[in-house]
Enzyme design. Structure first.
Site, mmCIF file in Angstrom:
data_model
loop_
_atom_site.group_PDB
_atom_site.id
_atom_site.type_symbol
_atom_site.label_atom_id
_atom_site.label_comp_id
_atom_site.label_asym_id
_atom_site.label_seq_id
_atom_site.Cartn_x
_atom_site.Cartn_y
_atom_site.Cartn_z
ATOM 1 N N LYS A 171 -2.761 -14.106 -6.306
ATOM 2 C CA LYS A 171 -1.503 -13.439 -6.617
ATOM 3 C C LYS A 171 -0.363 -14.457 -6.599
ATOM 4 O O LYS A 171 -0.237 -15.250 -5.660
ATOM 5 C CB LYS A 171 -1.272 -12.345 -5.568
ATOM 6 N N SER B 155 0.861 -3.680 -5.678
ATOM 7 C CA SER B 155 1.449 -4.703 -6.521
ATOM 8 C C SER B 155 0.496 -5.828 -6.894
ATOM 9 O O SER B 155 0.812 -6.665 -7.739
ATOM 10 C CB SER B 155 2.664 -5.305 -5.810
ATOM 11 N N SER C 52 -0.707 -2.262 -1.442
ATOM 12 C CA SER C 52 -0.811 -3.149 -2.601
ATOM 13 C C SER C 52 -2.114 -3.915 -2.728
ATOM 14 O O SER C 52 -2.355 -4.556 -3.750
ATOM 15 C CB SER C 52 0.361 -4.141 -2.607
#
Length: 471
Positions: A81, A156, A180
């Site tokens: 990420k 996310s 997330s």
């Protein structure tokens, strides 16, 4: 074990490279080939560093040929990420504001994986500043679900869930502040571990909420998550909030049996108003756990909706505090949904925030008392399967706000209490969308969750199923 390098698990490919059954170069090239096929359909990567990755893979192979081994991930290509700082590399955090941000430090979690020998493959997409549960991003477009590109990945950690599911990386770091990691794991059909607050250092990871943020992996199996946790967990002088609580043998825990373990099924909240197919998968999952030797009991929990509301208050206030200067100086550089959520945080009174923080201790004590008779609980990660990108967009009509609230209804209480949770692929809808169940554990007892998750995966094949490349 698959013989195609890109389809191996993290554990399998690390072992194959170490035993020289396959080279890091071959593995990296195999992933890059899949990325070239899938990326136009998914938008999962923020950057793809093919030339640098192959060069690093060649260096790893040369070291191995000389008997030099960096660690358990020697030569394994991974992407993470794009909010984990890697000195000298851009970390956009999914935003315009940090589109050209080049950190001078490397996050502790990422550095520990680098020290273990991983090869940097690129960076993965995410919701802007990790503040969104769907996978939408106003600046870089939505990430798409490999099982059906019209549907969300969850956020996310959207790129992480999508890329792991499509076998574009063996695993990926995500972050979990309100769900997330668990949302993308549920919607994309991968395994995701939300760690106990303080179990893994947050130093060098973009902050969102100082008291809720957690670092954890998304991977193909519980065994893979255990390997990564074992490498990352433990105290860090760069993060004063990182715990000195003793570590467990996480990889060893995945070999354990369910016999003698008690798994609780909540009597309310987590089983209320479920989509019919989610309810079916919950029943099927409980049946598998029981068949494999777990003792299934009913658990009556304190009011979880209060926990969910308190979690939202804390997140809103802490996120707004971090972003206050940019909201004043650069409001035009935020996407409208993220800016609205951040501005709402400015309206949280200090007294309300402090009350929510002060209540966390008593709430955790009440939770521990209610669950004292079980080793872990099982519940859906979300009440619904993945909605479409269109219907979950901020402009998707009058029902969109309520839908967004519902998506993370079952994840926020866990964040508020700071507990660990492991989401595992547990079934599919009739239309082919994945459904995940989350195992909720005791503080710093990730090991028991990994035991249950791995045993479930030995008894099922949901984690092995592959999405098909869109035509």
């Amino acid at each position: 074990m698959s013989t195609e390098p890109a389809l191996m698990t993290l554990t399998e490919v690390a072992r194959a490279i170490a035993m020289k059954q396959v080279s890091s170069h071959e593995v990296t090239r195999a992933l890059l080939h899949r990325i070239a096929q899938w990326q136009p359909h998914l938008n999962a990567f923020m950057s793809i560093e093919a030339e640098a990755a192959l060069k690093a893979a060649d260096a790893a192979d040369a070291e191995l040929a000389k008997g030099e081994v960096r660690g358990p991930l020697h030569g394994v290509p991974l992407a993470h990420k794009d909010m984990y700082y890697d000195a000298g590399h851009v970390a956009t955090c999914g935003s315009l504001i940090r589109r050209d941000f080049v950190p001078t430090v490397t996050s502790t979690a990422l550095q520990r994986l680098k020290d273990a020998g991983q090869v940097r493959l690129g960076t993965l997409h995410l919701a802007e500043f990790a503040y969104g549960p769907t996978g939408h991003n106003a600046h870089y477009g939505p990430v798409r679900n490999p099982w059906n590109a019209a549907h969300i990945t969850g956020g996310s950690s959207s790129g992480s869930g999508s890329a792991v599911a499509a076998r574009l990386t063996y695993a990926a770091l995500g972050s979990d502040t309100g769900g997330s990691i668990r949302m993308p794991a549920h919607f994309c059909g991968v395994t995701g571990l939300k760690t106990t607050v303080g179990r893994v250092s947050r130093a060098g990871a973009m902050p969102l909420s100082q008291s809720l943020d957690t670092v954890g992996p998304l991977a193909r199996t519980a065994e893979d998550c255990a390997l990564l946790l074992a490498l990352m967990a433990g105290p860090d002088p760069e993060d004063s909030t990182c715990s000195h609580e003793p570590l467990s043998d996480y990889v060893g825990a995945t070999k354990g049996s369910l016999k003698g373990l008690k798994v609780g099924v909540p009597s309310s909240f987590y089983v209320d108003d479920l989509d019919g197919e989610v309810a079916r998968v919950l029943d099927e999952t409980v049946a598998v756990l029981k068949r494999e030797g777990a003792d299934i009991v009913t658990v009556e929990l304190p009011d979880q909706r209060q926990l969910s509301s308190a979690s939202q208050l804390v997140l809103a206030a802490e996120a707004a505090a971090f972003h206050k200067r940019w909201m004043i100086e650069r409001p035009q550089d935020y996407g409208p949904q993220v800016l609205m959520r951040l501005q709402n945080g400015l309206a949280v009174p200090a007294i309300t925030y402090l009350e929510a923080m002060r209540w966390r201790g008593p709430a955790l004590a009440a939770h521990n008392a209610a669950t004292s008779g079980v080793d872990a609980m099982i519940a859906p990660a979300s009440p619904v399967p993945a909605p479409t990108i269109e219907e979950s967009d901020v402009g998707g009509g009058p029902n969109a706000p309520a839908l967004l609230q519902r998506l993370t209804l079952f994840t926020r209480p866990v964040n508020y209490l700071g507990l660990p949770s492991l989401t595992v692929p547990s079934g599919f809808t009739k239309s082919g969308l994945p459904i995940g169940m989350q195992l909720i554990g005791r503080s710093f007892d990730e090991a028991t969750l990994l035991t249950i998750g791995a045993a479930f995966q030995r008894a099922t094949d949901y984690h092995e199923r592959l999405p098909k490349l869109p035509s």
